[in-house]
Design an enzyme around this catalytic site. Structure first.
Site, PDB file in Angstrom:
ATOM      1  N   SER A   1       0.816  -1.217   0.000  1.00  0.00           N
ATOM      2  CA  SER A   1       0.000   0.000   0.000  1.00  0.00           C
ATOM      3  C   SER A   1       0.846   1.262   0.000  1.00  0.00           C
ATOM      4  CB  SER A   1      -0.896   0.039   1.251  1.00  0.00           C
ATOM      5  OG  SER A   1      -1.744  -1.070   1.301  1.00  0.00           O
TER       6      SER A   1
ATOM      7  N   HIS B   1      -7.261   0.108   6.480  1.00  0.00           N
ATOM      8  CA  HIS B   1      -6.856  -1.282   6.703  1.00  0.00           C
ATOM      9  C   HIS B   1      -6.832  -1.632   8.190  1.00  0.00           C
ATOM     10  CE1 HIS B   1      -6.179  -2.211   2.547  1.00  0.00           C
ATOM     11  NE2 HIS B   1      -5.371  -1.188   2.382  1.00  0.00           N
TER      12      HIS B   1
END
Lengths: 438, 438, 438, 438
Positions: free
Chosen positions: C299, C374
């Site tokens: 990410s 997340h």
């Protein structure tokens, strides 16, 4: 989701099959393609046909060109007809000409490779592998004429399997899976597709595309036709391909122009689908869009320049001088951009094309292959289009001219019979006049 | 929505085709099936093949039995091999035995009816019509042995078209269209399905059903197998069919029992699918339900009583007296309900069945057709089940006994080879013991 | 075939509907979108709801931006809650606090535009039109805060309609229709897809892509995630996107890397699907490929450089000098290519990123939006990857660093609770150490 | 194949989810449906919403009637609106009447059970479970009027989810999966389907059946209509249901008779689909079969006999004596078989039915519910059919008479407006005459 699982499952079953084959075989097995083919034709094939067939298909995928050729010779020599058996059967038949002996003779004349192919076809991917074998064979047959019998057998088998009744007509559009669309880009044989944007324009609202598929080759078009929906008979192909042209509301079109037909599978060479495709697409479009009144191709004349360059002296009623002037004018590679030149040669060039299409024949049939195809289907030679294709290829093949073949459902059979029985080239009066060159 | 439209479209296209045929034909056309077939084989067929084929298919549907027979004789006589041409080709071949002449000989030996059938197959419904023709032919062949060549040709063609590679294995369940489900009711050949409720029980959570389909016959199963998921080897069929029995959680089953296999298409007689079906279903179920450890049939012994009634005197090691006692006991039609009788004859009857299955042969193969099928597939004769099928038919065929044939994927090929090469009946030691009758 | 026909049919039905509307209306009808909406909310809507809804959908498609804004104000003013009615209902409720009065109060508080939207949704394309309305509204809301109530209502309605239970998870691959694939190219928000070749690589055998769809928007992915199947935790994104890298046999991968997640529909802003998507894809991949043991993102850290550039002086335990050295080094735009620089700043830069992710918060939640997402889903901050994204954007956002968030199904809820209740950033010990900067 | 795998996968994912829930939960979780619902509405629901929703759906399936009722009261009491919060919000709003306070008031007025239902809907089968909850609730509401708010909330939610735009019109025929066909047998509410043979006749070539489906309930028709394709307006229902009647070529029919419409889902009570269904089927059939010119129902008059039995003395212009004669005649249960009786009472009985349909109203609307439905849709009362339904039920409800309501697409809106604005019963002149009883 589903596909992934099912194909995984399929692989695991096949893998299991092969493991079992190996475990099961008391004696060691051959893993060459020829060895596995031998197994497949014997009793082991009866018990484990699917797994063996799978192995042949996989092995074929690993062969290099030399090995492929070797395999084709294996098909020719080892699993061909047994000449001794043929001789014996011939003798038996001559001794006693009964049905039983005729059947036996027919049986020994069928080469065992046909049964072998039918067994290879058991496997998933079997049909594709056999088509690939023939594709390779077709590319080698000139240099290896002794493979002709193998070719005949494969063609016979594939011709039976790819019977029209098993084909499905599918419309191709922007909802079609990418895996099929990329095949169109690859296979387009007339007017090259230059990428996804070009493809997309050809599948837009005023375009149609249809293809035949076979259930055993779900991702492979066999033949496809590209159609433009327009007003009036289109005379030039470049505007049809142009990204920038306005899109037409398909309900306002009166004419469907078949501007490109491409056979996709070299492995199916000699098995004709085009005839069926065009007629069915005409029927399909008639039902979809009742406003369509005219169905016509916009076709190249691939043999014209080749023929013209070989002519010597006068052609038909055209004097040697006039012919020579045309030839000379065409030497300038930019001739088509020069209005003075085009004004001068348009008439004689159109006459020459008309003459070529109407009168140049080989074995009583038109010399031009595209003409042969459409006239044989029952179409009519309708119009010659000046500078209809000014691409490099269009200029080279046919000095930039294109032809419309017109499909009138009600005249198809009549035209076809005139063509077949009377060797007649059915043409519009305009083209007939041009061909007179007077 | 979709289907209705597409099939309407299809009809309208075909209707149009036929109108055009009539309008197009300068001279009047014959509309008998034989006349249309003649057209189909000539140049008119090249132009209008699809419409003519459709007409043949429709006409076939209107024939009565006499006309059908007449049509088969048309196939036999008028579009059979040309004996004169065969003779000439034989002579040419004998004069010069080259490949070209061999090819020509093979070509004239193929009867034109094969090409005719390939053209009939162009039409929607063509394949179904050809299967129907063969079905009719199969029902007439005994009385009309001179149609054998036609039968051979149809079988050859259908065998090629119904190649395993073109078949699709489908799971049949309560989500399957009714049009297919009603076919199961119609075609079930072993344990009759008595209506929709009975069918539903056979498709419940602890049952499975699989069938092969061909893309050209989408609503017609070719062969199907019914499977019960159970714990342990099932010994009797009535509990499997019982509506009232509790349903088992399929994830708790350890055994799949194939309790019924039915061929559906008489028109495909002699083209074997069962071999493939069972093996693929075994693989399929293994993947679906990893808890399954055993795969076995629960099969009838259709030839036992017929054989037994013809035995005379002692059988194997069993004395004439003992055999006679068994025969006598079976005369009472309710013998199986009488514990005294069953106690007495169970042992000798099981021994007789074991003996019959192990030792009674015809041309070195088991006399019993079901046994021949499963042993030929590589299964093992596993167990004899006392009163496994007390239906009227079960009692009549095999005095109520059933047999398990056990499929062990890893032994299939080994068993098959033992069966083929050594003519061995692979059986469990229990059955071997029984067969010794000692 | 089918689609064309069905959609044609659909259009013709709708056209008929509208003709009838006009013919049916004794008095003349308004054809502005507002006028038709008024009809739709009255009795005419009861009789001809579908046709009117269709008209609204079509009209919406013809509006320019000013007219769209005008329509939104129509929604706000004319079909908003009726304040007088609300006041009366409030008073009635206060006078007598019973269920009936509470229900009435709730009823008048629901703005009629909700019912209007439900009626617009009757039409084919209605849902898409409403999503488009909200998309436009979302783009205007900052400048037009008085549309907030309209936005709330649309969001409420869409949130109910796009309930997880109505969404379908679909795998996207090269068999997906082009009309959907081109949406991926358009919507990819993290690592731009540069055309069909790039897309194809992302759908190759060692890649997976999944999306949520809603039945009413069959061609529109709502959100999609791109996954790379690799060995070991991937540390850099460029190799994953590289066309030239070797493809991995997916059965040999042990790790699934979620390297890109993109929301597609601005009109569904604020309605969260990502949470469901990731978990379901983890479950899906686990079932498809049992060899996968690790599930992790790769990410960006979109807020890092923005934050870092605003820091002043020391950061955590890192001295002002050291921080300044890092800042200075990053001024050279090619710093990451210079080994001397990278050797020097790797450690402090990683420490700073760790510090930022662990300790920089806003309202007790991580400052970084990706981290918030997340961690909120129950993932764990696993690893910082030096120069994991050296694209222009990667360098600008986060000095080229990437982060792995690790999804361990068994820890998800525990992590989520720690995050929610204890405001804890769940991180690996490695990252915790880095964040200490010691 | 596919379905089995995918649903297996789905189960295994869900099972895993629940395992994880249990393992993940530090403290022990409640496994009552109420306990799980509480979890679902809190932060645990955010992390593990799907697994919890699945658990609620499964638990619902295990409840007995008492427990179900208990759960409904849980919905009413524990997750209803918070009256204190409502009071506070009302006060705040009255203190300051701004948008923000209005929004807050609206927010507290929405009972949390709505959000709970939206979360239950996350699970596969969630929608079906909620429809089942409402079905149960509807069956209990009379005895438990205090559940009215719960009912309102469920209805509101379902009404939004089952918006016409999300429904799919499907044609039901013999190709439809058995799992759906058996639902028709179960749900047919007007003329009972007596088994699969009866069903099959209703799906034959001269019949049509259409149903609405919702994507989340793929096996459940919501409402379906049965249509007979005939020549001329059908006057009696028994011939339409007769197995022995000849089948009509649908292309020769000029009239579509809607002879049965059945709502299938009690859980969707009060959410109207019939209006849309009939109009869309009219459009659909018009496109499928252009030969159809007339669309009409053949409908029962369910309230007639009930009303008639309660009349006292003269009715309209009909004298007391005449009315009494009719009543008396109907006492004989075989009256309709007696020509003398029928000759005598046909006229007055038809007049009475016409009078009932034209003039008997409740709150300005027709008393008869079927009449209310079709007139409200814009149909016209067309014809009264003597002895159109001589089934036991037909005789009991309406002395064997049936009515045609005629749908003329071009008059629908005009009729609807006359009905709504002018309270007019639109009827043919024949019926108007009859109703005058003169």
């Amino acid at each position: 989701m589903r596909q992934t699982f099912v194909s995984q499952l399929f692989n695991s079953i096949a893998d299991a099959g092969r493991d079992l084959l190996d475990r099961g075989a008391g004696k060691s097995r051959s893993h060459t393609i020829e060895g596995v083919c031998r197994d497949l034709l014997t009793q082991r094939g009866e018990a484990s046909g699917m797994a063996l067939a799978r192995e042949v298909v996989d092995l074929w995928g690993t062969l290099d060109d030399d090995e492929k050729l070797e395999f084709l010779y294996f098909l020719a020599k080892e699993v061909g007809t047994n000449s001794d058996a043929v001789d014996r059967a011939v003798e038996a038949y001559q001794a006693e000409k009964n049905e039983e002996n005729q059947r036996k003779l027919a049986a020994v004349l069928e080469a065992p490779r046909q049964e072998l192919m039918r067994r290879i076809n058991f496997a998933p991917g079997g049909t594709a592998a056999i088509v690939a074998m023939r594709k390779f064979l077709v590319s080698k047959i000139r240099k290896h004429p002794d493979l002709k019998d193998v070719d005949q057998d494969l063609k016979h088998l594939l011709s039976s399997w790819f019977n029209r009744g098993f084909l499905e007509l599918e419309e191709i559009n922007w909802r079609t899976p990418a895996v099929i669309l990329e095949k169109l880009i690859e296979y387009e044989a007339v007017h090259e597709i230059e990428g996804w944007e070009d493809l997309r324009r050809r599948l837009d609202q005023d375009r149609r595309c249809f293809a035949f598929f076979h259930p055993a080759l779900p991702d492979e078009p066999l033949i496809f036709v590209e159609v433009a929906l327009v007003k009036g008979l289109a005379a030039a192909v470049q505007p049809l391909l142009d990204q920038e042209e306005d899109r037409l509301d398909p309900r306002k079109a009166d004419t469907a122009i078949f501007y490109s037909i491409s056979n996709c599978q070299d492995g199916l060479k000699g098995i004709s689908f085009g005839n069926f495709l065009i007629k069915q697409v005409v029927a399909e479009l008639s039902a979809q869009l009742p406003n369509l009144k005219h169905f016509s191709t916009l076709s190249p004349i691939p043999g014209f320049m080749k023929w013209f360059s070989k002519t010597d002296g006068a052609v038909g009623n055209m004097s040697e001088d006039r012919v020579r002037d045309v030839k000379k004018a065409l030497l300038d590679k930019d001739w088509f951009k020069d209005e003075k030149i085009t004004a001068k040669i348009q008439e004689p060039l159109e006459q020459l094309v008309a003459y070529y299409l109407m009168h140049e024949k080989s074995r009583e049939r038109p010399l031009d292959p595209v003409s042969r195809f459409h006239l044989g289907n029952g179409a009519r030679l309708e119009r010659i289009n000046w500078l209809g294709d000014i691409s490099k290829n269009g200029l080279k093949q046919s000095s930039g001219l294109l032809v419309n073949y017109y499909y009138s459902l009600k005249d198809i059979e009549k035209n076809h019979e005139a063509y077949v029985n009377d060797k007649k080239v059915v043409a519009s009066s305009a083209i007939q006049s041009l061909a007179k060159m007077s």
